[in-house]
Design an enzyme around this catalytic site. Structure first.
Site, PDB file in Angstrom:
ATOM      1  N   ASP A 128       0.818  -1.214   0.000  1.00 25.77           N
ATOM      2  CA  ASP A 128       0.000   0.000   0.000  1.00 25.77           C
ATOM      3  C   ASP A 128       0.859   1.275   0.000  1.00 25.77           C
ATOM      4  O   ASP A 128       2.099   1.200  -0.099  1.00 25.77           O
ATOM      5  CB  ASP A 128      -0.943  -0.063   1.220  1.00 25.77           C
ATOM      6  CG  ASP A 128      -2.346   0.421   0.898  1.00 25.77           C
ATOM      7  OD1 ASP A 128      -2.480   1.356   0.103  1.00 25.77           O
ATOM      8  OD2 ASP A 128      -3.309  -0.126   1.478  1.00 25.77           O
ATOM      9  N   TRP A 163      -3.310   3.439  -5.688  1.00 24.31           N
ATOM     10  CA  TRP A 163      -4.594   4.046  -6.076  1.00 24.31           C
ATOM     11  C   TRP A 163      -4.505   4.941  -7.319  1.00 24.31           C
ATOM     12  O   TRP A 163      -5.286   5.884  -7.477  1.00 24.31           O
ATOM     13  CB  TRP A 163      -5.182   4.867  -4.920  1.00 24.31           C
ATOM     14  CG  TRP A 163      -4.847   4.345  -3.569  1.00 24.31           C
ATOM     15  CD1 TRP A 163      -5.277   3.159  -3.049  1.00 24.31           C
ATOM     16  CD2 TRP A 163      -4.021   4.958  -2.564  1.00 24.31           C
ATOM     17  NE1 TRP A 163      -4.773   3.011  -1.787  1.00 24.31           N
ATOM     18  CE2 TRP A 163      -4.012   4.089  -1.454  1.00 24.31           C
ATOM     19  CE3 TRP A 163      -3.315   6.170  -2.494  1.00 24.31           C
ATOM     20  CZ2 TRP A 163      -3.299   4.381  -0.284  1.00 24.31           C
ATOM     21  CZ3 TRP A 163      -2.601   6.462  -1.340  1.00 24.31           C
ATOM     22  CH2 TRP A 163      -2.586   5.576  -0.255  1.00 24.31           C
ATOM     23  N   GLY A 164      -3.513   4.703  -8.191  1.00 26.74           N
ATOM     24  CA  GLY A 164      -3.387   5.536  -9.397  1.00 26.74           C
ATOM     25  C   GLY A 164      -2.685   6.863  -9.143  1.00 26.74           C
ATOM     26  O   GLY A 164      -2.598   7.702 -10.042  1.00 26.74           O
ATOM     27  N   ASP A 185     -10.446   3.240  -3.451  1.00 24.59           N
ATOM     28  CA  ASP A 185     -11.108   2.065  -2.879  1.00 24.59           C
ATOM     29  C   ASP A 185     -12.543   1.899  -3.383  1.00 24.59           C
ATOM     30  O   ASP A 185     -13.305   2.861  -3.463  1.00 24.59           O
ATOM     31  CB  ASP A 185     -11.131   2.154  -1.353  1.00 24.59           C
ATOM     32  CG  ASP A 185      -9.751   1.907  -0.766  1.00 24.59           C
ATOM     33  OD1 ASP A 185      -8.766   1.946  -1.523  1.00 24.59           O
ATOM     34  OD2 ASP A 185      -9.670   1.694   0.452  1.00 24.59           O
TER      35      ASP A 185
HETATM   36  C1  GAL Z   1      -6.285   1.076   1.375  1.00 23.52           C
HETATM   37  C2  GAL Z   1      -6.340   0.089   0.224  1.00 23.52           C
HETATM   38  C3  GAL Z   1      -7.416  -0.918   0.548  1.00 23.52           C
HETATM   39  C4  GAL Z   1      -7.082  -1.618   1.847  1.00 23.52           C
HETATM   40  C5  GAL Z   1      -6.888  -0.601   2.961  1.00 23.52           C
HETATM   41  C6  GAL Z   1      -6.380  -1.231   4.242  1.00 23.52           C
HETATM   42  O1  GAL Z   1      -5.299   2.005   1.107  1.00 23.52           O
HETATM   43  O2  GAL Z   1      -6.607   0.763  -0.964  1.00 23.52           O
HETATM   44  O3  GAL Z   1      -7.540  -1.845  -0.508  1.00 23.52           O
HETATM   45  O4  GAL Z   1      -5.924  -2.387   1.672  1.00 23.52           O
HETATM   46  O5  GAL Z   1      -5.960   0.390   2.569  1.00 23.52           O
HETATM   47  O6  GAL Z   1      -6.193  -0.317   5.260  1.00 23.52           O
END
Ligand code: GAL
Length: 381
Positions: A128, A163-164, A185
């Site tokens: 992430d 996230w792009g 998301d």
């Molecule tokens: C976001 C991610 C999600 C999930 C989440 C967990 O940044 O895009 O898919 O992994 O974190 O906290």
């Protein structure tokens, strides 16, 4: 030796439905269900724990420590269990200083963490982008983790998740990642499906073998059920879930199930295990799908076209709008001319039947939020 397949990953991820409420029993029973329901045989192989699996602090040697309340038998035992089912095991970390849910992340611990993951038997890492140091470019951080994963002694699929952001399209392939989240998301409603998918129209040149654009985990079958109230928002009809699945499949996104697979309806199973749709997603050449907009309703109605390795095409005629719309595809838009006697014979991937051969194009009226997904074969007409 790189033994990671070049087509989009398929599997299940804990985040959409369970978020912070994860434990080894959930993971084991989900792995059991993947096998007993036939999902493994349909191609779903990775069982992935998302955020919130570790203790909030690293151990005395700086190691990540699995939370013993959630994973009393430890990660190695869980990986062994999952491997024993003929499946692969995935885990989550983050390029910043903390994960998005505020657990320790891998910044300045990349090699150490990769070694820990390898010692547990991890086969997949979702990585992430939260709490990223502002002064260090994202490509450097993903290259670092890639170096660590490639040298940890175990093939580990590297699933980037930024996230792009930061023009990831321009540099992600150079980092060695096998997929990259191109969207924010997902939420369990049609608006989210539409927004995420449309944001990637025109960006299909960036997806391809070994580095797939990841439109986010599937919401198919969630029906508004999630521990995470932000994701749960609404739910979709089975028809909307079919359209969502068709679009993710034709675009070449990884197909990571996000519902509770232990409690799926027959409609959900049928959607997720549609072999014809999965075959389009897993086509050997991994080309992205381009958009042919409907001439009189271009914002809402369109045909996505994916060239296939057998010389044919996958075509997804979709109506994002709230009213029925005509969707027509003219074959000259995809390179076929009837003046040279070339047309398409179409196989419907949802009704599983051949619907005939067509010369100049094909048109249908498509219900709101619905689609038709075809496999087209070039024929002499
Ligand atoms: C976001 C991610 C999600 C999930 C989440 C967990 O940044 O895009 O898919 O992994 O974190 O906290």
């Amino acid at each position: 030796m790189n033994t990671i397949k070049h087509t989009p990953a398929m599997g299940w991820n804990s985040w959409n439905t369970f978020s912070e409420k994860i434990d080894e029993e959930l993971l084991r029973s989900s792995a059991d269900a993947i096998v007993s329901l036939g999902l493994r045989d349909a191609g779903y192989e990775y069982v992935v724990i998302d955020d919130c699996w570790s203790l909030k602090r690293r151990g005395s040697k700086g190691d990540l420590v699995a939370d013993p309340a959630k994973f009393p038998s430890g990660m190695k035992a869980l990986a062994d269990y999952i491997h024993g089912k003929g499946l692969k095991f995935g885990i989550y970390s983050c390029a910043g200083t903390r994960t998005c849910a505020d657990y320790p992340a891998s910044f300045e611990h990349e090699f150490q963490d990769a070694e820990t993951f390898a010692s547990w038997g991890v086969d997949y890492l979702k990585y992430d982008y939260c709490f990223k140091p502002a002064g260090i470019p994202g490509n450097v951080l993903y290259r670092r983790m890639n170096a660590a994963l490639r040298n940890c002694g175990r093939p580990i699929l590297f699933s980037a998740c930024n996230w792009g952001a930061d023009n990831v399209y321009e540099w992600i392939r150079t980092t060695g990642a096998h997929s990259f989240r191109s969207t924010g998301d997902i939420q369990d409603n049609w608006t989210s499906v539409e927004k995420l998918f449309k944001s990637q129209i025109g960006k299909e040149p960036y997806t391809g073998a070994y580095c797939h654009s990841d439109l986010d985990m599937l919401i198919v079958g969630m029906k508004g059920r999630s521990e995470n109230s932000w994701i749960a928002l609404g739910g979709c009809t089975d028809e909307e879930y079919r359209t969502h699945f068709s679009l993710w499949a034709i675009y070449g996104s990884p197909l990571m199930i996000g519902c509770d697979i232990r409690n799926m309806s027959d409609a959900t199973k049928e959607t997720l295990m549609n072999k014809d749709v999965i075959a389009i997603n897993q086509d050997a050449e991994c080309r992205g799908a381009y958009c042919v907009p409907q001439w009189n309703n271009p914002e809402q109605a369109m045909t996505m076209v994916k060239p296939l390795s057998d010389g044919g095409y996958a075509l997804c005629m979709v109506n994002f709008g709230d009213a029925p719309s005509q969707v027509s595809v003219q074959f000259w838009d995809i390179g076929l001319t009837s003046s040279q006697h070339k047309g398409l014979s179409l196989y419907d991937c949802w009704s599983h039947e051949d619907i005939g051969a067509f010369a100049d194009g094909y048109a249908d009226t498509i219900a709101p939020h619905a689609c038709r997904l075809f496999r087209g074969k070039v024929v002499d007409i």
